[in-house]
Scaffold this motif. Sequence first.
Motif, PDB file in Angstrom:
ATOM      1  N   MET B   1      49.121 -22.880  10.498  1.00 24.42           N
ATOM      2  CA  MET B   1      50.267 -22.062  10.921  1.00 24.42           C
ATOM      3  C   MET B   1      50.077 -20.607  10.513  1.00 24.42           C
ATOM      4  O   MET B   1      50.442 -19.699  11.255  1.00 24.42           O
ATOM      5  CB  MET B   1      51.530 -22.607  10.255  1.00 24.42           C
ATOM      6  N   THR B   5      50.640 -16.926  12.453  1.00 26.18           N
ATOM      7  CA  THR B   5      51.368 -15.799  11.872  1.00 26.18           C
ATOM      8  C   THR B   5      50.506 -14.543  11.953  1.00 26.18           C
ATOM      9  O   THR B   5      50.983 -13.468  12.355  1.00 26.18           O
ATOM     10  CB  THR B   5      51.708 -16.097  10.403  1.00 26.18           C
ATOM     11  N   GLY B   8      50.212 -13.428  15.470  1.00 26.53           N
ATOM     12  CA  GLY B   8      51.497 -12.838  15.862  1.00 26.53           C
ATOM     13  C   GLY B   8      51.595 -11.376  15.472  1.00 26.53           C
ATOM     14  O   GLY B   8      52.017 -10.532  16.267  1.00 26.53           O
ATOM     15  N   PHE B   9      51.187 -11.061  14.253  1.00 24.59           N
ATOM     16  CA  PHE B   9      51.244  -9.661  13.804  1.00 24.59           C
ATOM     17  C   PHE B   9      50.174  -8.820  14.489  1.00 24.59           C
ATOM     18  O   PHE B   9      50.430  -7.686  14.896  1.00 24.59           O
ATOM     19  CB  PHE B   9      51.070  -9.574  12.285  1.00 24.59           C
ATOM     20  N   ASN B  11      49.052  -9.168  17.297  1.00 22.51           N
ATOM     21  CA  ASN B  11      49.414  -8.984  18.699  1.00 22.51           C
ATOM     22  C   ASN B  11      50.193  -7.680  18.907  1.00 22.51           C
ATOM     23  O   ASN B  11      50.265  -7.157  20.011  1.00 22.51           O
ATOM     24  CB  ASN B  11      50.245 -10.173  19.175  1.00 22.51           C
ATOM     25  N   TYR B  12      50.765  -7.136  17.842  1.00 25.05           N
ATOM     26  CA  TYR B  12      51.431  -5.833  17.937  1.00 25.05           C
ATOM     27  C   TYR B  12      50.423  -4.691  17.819  1.00 25.05           C
ATOM     28  O   TYR B  12      50.459  -3.741  18.568  1.00 25.05           O
ATOM     29  CB  TYR B  12      52.504  -5.687  16.856  1.00 25.05           C
ATOM     30  N   SER B  27      58.805  -9.322   5.951  1.00 18.82           N
ATOM     31  CA  SER B  27      59.494  -9.798   7.162  1.00 18.82           C
ATOM     32  C   SER B  27      59.532 -11.326   7.231  1.00 18.82           C
ATOM     33  O   SER B  27      60.593 -11.916   7.198  1.00 18.82           O
ATOM     34  CB  SER B  27      58.861  -9.210   8.416  1.00 18.82           C
ATOM     35  N   THR B  28      58.378 -11.977   7.298  1.00 18.30           N
ATOM     36  CA  THR B  28      58.411 -13.434   7.454  1.00 18.30           C
ATOM     37  C   THR B  28      58.456 -14.185   6.137  1.00 18.30           C
ATOM     38  O   THR B  28      58.505 -15.413   6.128  1.00 18.30           O
ATOM     39  CB  THR B  28      57.165 -13.953   8.224  1.00 18.30           C
ATOM     40  N   TRP B  32      57.848 -17.843   6.146  1.00 14.96           N
ATOM     41  CA  TRP B  32      56.403 -18.072   6.075  1.00 14.96           C
ATOM     42  C   TRP B  32      55.730 -17.058   5.169  1.00 14.96           C
ATOM     43  O   TRP B  32      55.950 -15.860   5.290  1.00 14.96           O
ATOM     44  CB  TRP B  32      55.730 -18.056   7.460  1.00 14.96           C
ATOM     45  N   TRP B  81      50.754 -21.548  21.639  1.00 12.53           N
ATOM     46  CA  TRP B  81      51.440 -22.134  20.473  1.00 12.53           C
ATOM     47  C   TRP B  81      52.943 -21.813  20.501  1.00 12.53           C
ATOM     48  O   TRP B  81      53.777 -22.680  20.258  1.00 12.53           O
ATOM     49  CB  TRP B  81      50.819 -21.592  19.178  1.00 12.53           C
ATOM     50  N   LEU B  82      53.247 -20.568  20.817  1.00 13.01           N
ATOM     51  CA  LEU B  82      54.650 -20.149  20.852  1.00 13.01           C
ATOM     52  C   LEU B  82      55.448 -20.938  21.882  1.00 13.01           C
ATOM     53  O   LEU B  82      56.606 -21.295  21.650  1.00 13.01           O
ATOM     54  CB  LEU B  82      54.750 -18.655  21.178  1.00 13.01           C
ATOM     55  N   ASP B 150      62.218  -7.716  20.677  1.00 10.49           N
ATOM     56  CA  ASP B 150      61.642  -8.236  19.434  1.00 10.49           C
ATOM     57  C   ASP B 150      62.667  -8.114  18.302  1.00 10.49           C
ATOM     58  O   ASP B 150      62.875  -9.068  17.548  1.00 10.49           O
ATOM     59  CB  ASP B 150      60.383  -7.437  19.078  1.00 10.49           C
TER      60      ASP B 150
END
Lengths: 183, 183
Positions: B1, B5, B8-9, B11-12, B27-28, B32, B81-82, B150
Amino acid sequence: MLKYTLLGFLNYQPMTGYELKQRMDNSTTHFWHAKLSQIYVTLKALEEEGFVTSIVEAQNDRPDKRVFTITLRGQAELRQWLAQPETELSPKKETTILKLFFSAQLERETILAGLHLQRDLHRQQLAYYREVTSQMIRQARAEFPALTKDAQLWEATRRFGEEYEELYVRWLEETIQLIETKF
Amino acid sequence: MLKYTLLGFLNYQPMTGYELKQRMDNSTTHFWHAKLSQIYVTLKALEEEGFVTSIVEAQNDRPDKRVFTITLRGQAELRQWLAQPETELSPKKETTILKLFFSAQLERETILAGLHLQRDLHRQQLAYYREVTSQMIRQARAEFPALTKDAQLWEATRRFGEEYEELYVRWLEETIQLIETKF
DNA sequence: CGCACCATGTAATGCGTTACATGATTTT
DNA sequence: AAAATCATGTAACGCATTACATGGTGCG
């Protein structure tokens, strides 16, 4: 930590690994859980450390079983752990929340499908705490009056579970609402 | 997982392992978290799988840094996954609740000490969500209007954290009350 | 007839933490 | 002068999951 969970249960009465798994599944499972294989491994380690002893009991109709008993050293170890206050927050890992956090580029319908599914699961869990868990605690209290104090604490942890699921369901409903209307 | 994560980050925008740790921490972290060492190990694995690439950037004043960039395959992996709904409840491990569950034989004062400590920690965490996290999201939204969607989701996850801590504090106060009066 | 339950364990693999190792710059 | 921040990584260890392996009894 599994170590202490097992000692905690064995402190009430001697039990097999299989039985320990069942106990966990219908009491601590919402704040502590384990797989059978891991339970057997941990019991072995506990025995090597001298915190439990075991004897194999033969049964005619069923497979032989290994019954574990907590030792004095095991009781001391448990008490020492219980008395030591937790000085940190328990780290959480919530996959559903994590997914939502990164889902901005997903289609609305995809996000909603995941949230609906989780809402249903959490509703079920909530019903379980209200009906099943609650009933089990009342029964234990009635059957074993010596466990009144224990049952008070079990009930407190059950309430935590119930309130957590209430919150989760409410939050999911609000978030579904948000995504349907303003996203 | 952790893998997702990090994707995900990334990707920005491209980032170093150190920066990823910082992002997670503010943040997470409440749903997480990970240690730096584990982040570096996972980034290496992601690169081997072809989900990210990296280049070393020399810096004069500071140590050289390795900047990771998500690949097309990485983006696809993340999206897949999302989009996949979570079909189970996230397993929880709450040490404080576990301890309380087995604490019936402890002295009242010992139990209370642990609960008071946790109540203070959860109050702090609650204040953090209300003040710090909330402010960071508002700022991100103001600074990057493209991230409005977002930010809506981030705010939803923040609210979950806030409500969770409210519940925890309330429950601790009630449980303290219970043990002081009826235990 | 097939599934669930009782009952125990090992092996492989994966994921996570702690400790170790280094070292410059900036802040207190 | 000490501590925090920036910055990356490896190694040892521990805990957890999944898969494998076995096999009888009871119930629908």
